[in-house]
Design a protein around this motif. Structure first.
Motif: not given
Length: 279
Positions: A67-92
């Motif tokens: 739902s925030d994808k457009a804002q995330l693309l506009a942010l152009q993050p250099r480095l993203c991080m998941e804390v507690g990645c589990g199966s990897g579904y979210v970070i992937t």
């Protein structure tokens, strides 16, 4: 964030309601097979008996990111991080959403469970995306190197109210055991994440109604962050909130260190050794 903003955050906790969900692991939904091409595909998500599988809370977090994808693309993050990645579904899923960025966004993931780190790596590889995966407790050992550098942090924390003695259990129990009110791990995560978020950084976090999300918003406001509810989802057994936090531009204190312009630091971090040593 001013008191009025805190009250607004509390009112927002009643918005964005959506239904669905079935019973599964302790107060944490059941997995679903139908997802979009903008996310990790369930048949390609690796599994392990000691790793938490994608469930309603995982889907809620990914849907909030969508739902925030457009804002995330506009942010152009250099480095993203998941804390507690589990199966990897979210970070992937996040890496797939931001794949079109030409700026070369990089990804990190941590989990206290070594099986989760291995499972996340397999999920990433199955989808053709990359992240550096580390076995560590929250961001232990990385705070100084990552201070003020992370533009997007995503967390589906251990939020289930459990006896205190379950905190720190190894294996799959570490993915849900949250202690009193499900807040013991969350309350450790918040100040740690504050240190690594960049000045323009965003934090997305799943919480349970029992966690008192309005109080979490208040605690973050004291650290200089404003907030909103990106998504609320009700299942048969719980009400989930995905909260988004970002630095209040009107707050001049509690600022994290600025990110250095040079990006050479990334290749120097001993990520692989951290994983192999289980640090």
């Amino acid at each position: 964030m001013a008191d009025g903003d805190g009250a607004a955050a509390s009112r927002n906790l009643t918005e964005h309601s959506a239904g669905g969900g079935e019973k599964g692991l302790p107060r944490r939904g059941k997995s679903s097979s139908g997802r979009t091409l903008n996310t990790a595909q369930i048949p390609l998500v690796a599994s392990h008996p000691e790793v938490y599988e994608p469930c309603d809370d995982s889907f809620a977090l990914v849907d909030a990111l969508l739902s925030d994808k457009a804002q995330l693309l506009a942010l152009q993050p250099r480095l993203c991080m998941e804390v507690g990645c589990g199966s990897g579904y979210v970070i992937t899923s996040l890496a797939i959403m931001l794949r079109q960025l030409a700026s070369g966004t990089q990804y990190l993931a941590t989990d206290i469970n070594k099986h989760a780190a291995e499972t996340t790596q397999a999920t990433l590889e199955a989808h053709g995306v990359h992240a550096d995966v580390m076995v560590t407790d929250i961001v232990s050992g990385l705070e100084k190197r990552l201070a003020g550098m992370i533009d997007v942090v995503v967390i589906n924390p251990p939020y289930v109210p459990t006896p205190d003695e379950e905190i720190g259990c190894k294996g799959i129990a570490s993915s849900w055991a949250g202690g009193l009110n499900g807040r013991q791990v969350i309350d450790r995560i918040l100040p740690a994440v504050r240190e690594i978020l960049s000045e323009r950084g965003w934090l997305y976090m799943v919480t349970l109604e029992d966690n008192d999300p309005s109080d979490i918003c208040h605690l973050m406001s004291e650290m200089g962050y404003t907030s909103r509810v990106v998504l609320k989802r009700c299942t048969e057994e719980e009400s989930l909130f995905v909260l988004k936090f970002w630095r209040d531009p009107h707050t001049g204190t509690n600022a994290s260190p600025k990110s250095p312009k040079s990006e050479s630091w990334f290749s120097q971090l001993p990520f692989k050794s951290l994983w192999h040593k289980g640090s």
